[in-house]
Write a protein that holds these residues in place. Structure first.
Motif, PDB file in Angstrom:
ATOM      1  N   THR A  24       0.831  -1.204   0.000  1.00 30.20           N
ATOM      2  CA  THR A  24       0.000   0.000   0.000  1.00 30.20           C
ATOM      3  C   THR A  24       0.866   1.254   0.000  1.00 30.20           C
ATOM      4  O   THR A  24       0.588   2.222  -0.727  1.00 30.20           O
ATOM      5  N   VAL A  25       1.918   1.254   0.812  1.00 27.17           N
ATOM      6  CA  VAL A  25       2.828   2.403   0.868  1.00 27.17           C
ATOM      7  C   VAL A  25       3.578   2.543  -0.453  1.00 27.17           C
ATOM      8  O   VAL A  25       3.713   3.649  -0.989  1.00 27.17           O
ATOM      9  N   ARG A  26       4.075   1.445  -0.972  1.00 27.91           N
ATOM     10  CA  ARG A  26       4.765   1.469  -2.275  1.00 27.91           C
ATOM     11  C   ARG A  26       3.885   2.096  -3.345  1.00 27.91           C
ATOM     12  O   ARG A  26       4.319   2.989  -4.087  1.00 27.91           O
ATOM     13  N   ASP A  27       2.642   1.644  -3.421  1.00 27.86           N
ATOM     14  CA  ASP A  27       1.747   2.126  -4.471  1.00 27.86           C
ATOM     15  C   ASP A  27       1.399   3.601  -4.275  1.00 27.86           C
ATOM     16  O   ASP A  27       1.265   4.350  -5.258  1.00 27.86           O
ATOM     17  N   ALA A  28       1.269   4.030  -3.023  1.00 24.45           N
ATOM     18  CA  ALA A  28       0.974   5.442  -2.759  1.00 24.45           C
ATOM     19  C   ALA A  28       2.148   6.325  -3.180  1.00 24.45           C
ATOM     20  O   ALA A  28       1.955   7.412  -3.751  1.00 24.45           O
ATOM     21  N   LEU A  29       3.359   5.875  -2.912  1.00 25.57           N
ATOM     22  CA  LEU A  29       4.538   6.647  -3.295  1.00 25.57           C
ATOM     23  C   LEU A  29       4.687   6.693  -4.816  1.00 25.57           C
ATOM     24  O   LEU A  29       5.014   7.751  -5.383  1.00 25.57           O
ATOM     25  N   LEU A  30       4.452   5.586  -5.480  1.00 28.58           N
ATOM     26  CA  LEU A  30       4.533   5.568  -6.940  1.00 28.58           C
ATOM     27  C   LEU A  30       3.459   6.471  -7.555  1.00 28.58           C
ATOM     28  O   LEU A  30       3.711   7.166  -8.550  1.00 28.58           O
ATOM     29  N   ALA A  31       2.290   6.503  -6.945  1.00 29.98           N
ATOM     30  CA  ALA A  31       1.222   7.376  -7.440  1.00 29.98           C
ATOM     31  C   ALA A  31       1.618   8.840  -7.273  1.00 29.98           C
ATOM     32  O   ALA A  31       1.353   9.680  -8.156  1.00 29.98           O
ATOM     33  N   ALA A  32       2.249   9.169  -6.141  1.00 30.11           N
ATOM     34  CA  ALA A  32       2.678  10.548  -5.913  1.00 30.11           C
ATOM     35  C   ALA A  32       3.777  10.957  -6.894  1.00 30.11           C
ATOM     36  O   ALA A  32       3.826  12.114  -7.337  1.00 30.11           O
ATOM     37  N   LEU A  33       4.649  10.029  -7.244  1.00 28.36           N
ATOM     38  CA  LEU A  33       5.729  10.311  -8.187  1.00 28.36           C
ATOM     39  C   LEU A  33       5.235  10.425  -9.614  1.00 28.36           C
ATOM     40  O   LEU A  33       5.850  11.116 -10.438  1.00 28.36           O
TER      41      LEU A  33
END
Length: 244
Positions: A24-33
């Motif tokens: 979940t954290v990985r995907d949130a960071l990738l979405a922000a990037l």
């Protein structure tokens, strides 16, 4: 200072106690990037050593014979499969995500996702843990952002790059690790890395360098790599030389 879309973000994280899955954290960071951004994590393997705290803790109290047998049986570092258990759940999640890229250093590799990962992590010779020949140089050139997610500057590996930039050059020492085949120990020399003052260095960074928040009852810090590395280098030059 928000996470820069299309930029490079290096993350050190502790998810312990959050109840949040690393995916979940990985995907949130990738979405922000965004689709052009690149996510980088430390995928270090300090246990592939006979001088690191991780290795010494593993063999504490063993006989010489037991230690010798352990050393002979240690598997080599494999960038495609060797886990990074001491780096936390997010780092292992990124490393093991299909399509992830990992640099080749047997002790201080980095892993990444995104269109810039292969170029940033493609070169990482053994003789440069986190110096000018390592991916850190590319991260610095890209002015990567650093996200400390519920961890302190004690683990900010970008500060190691500041050590390599010091003049006069810092002392060097011999490192040992296992590569290619089980029990195949090799030696090389590199800068004697020292993170004992990283927390103190972080505490003295100018406030304008940092965006500070909190998540799950712990501090979150976002900063620019060039800013903090430059300031860390200046601090080290002042007092490390005086103590030498």
């Amino acid at each position: 200072m928000p996470i820069r879309r299309g930029g490079v973000l290096m993350v050190h994280a502790s998810l312990s106690g959050t109840g949040t899955a690393p995916e979940t954290v990985r995907d949130a960071l990738l979405a922000a990037l965004g689709p052009q951004g690149t996510l980088i994590v430390p995928a270090f393997t300090p246990e592939n050593s006979d001088t690191s705290r991780a290795h010494q803790d593993a063999v504490a109290g063993w006989s010489d014979l037991e230690v010798a047998a352990y050393r002979a049986s240690m598997p080599p570092f494999d960038p495609d499969s060797t886990e990074c258990p001491t780096m936390g759940a997010l780092a292992e999640c990124v490393r093991s995500t299909p399509g992830a890229v990992r640099s080749a250093h047997p002790q201080t590799s980095l892993a990444g996702l995104g269109p810039g990962a292969r170029k940033l992590l493609g070169r990482h010779p053994m003789r440069s843990h986190l110096g000018r020949l390592s991916p850190m140089r590319g991260l610095y050139a890209a002015d990567a952002q650093i996200l400390l997610l519920r961890v302190g500057f004690e683990v900010c590996s970008a500060f190691h790059y500041a050590e390599y930039l010091m003049r006069p050059r810092p002392p060097r020492r011999t490192y040992r690790c296992v590569v290619q085949d089980k029990g195949n120990w090799v030696s090389y020399r590199d800068v004697s890395l020292d993170d004992s003052d990283f927390g103190a260095i972080g505490s003295r960074l100018p406030g304008e360098f940092l965006t500070v928040g909190d998540w799950a009852s712990k501090t979150v810090v976002l900063c620019g790599m060039r800013d903090v590395v430059g300031h860390a280098r200046g601090q080290m030059a002042k007092y490390r030389q005086a103590l030498a």
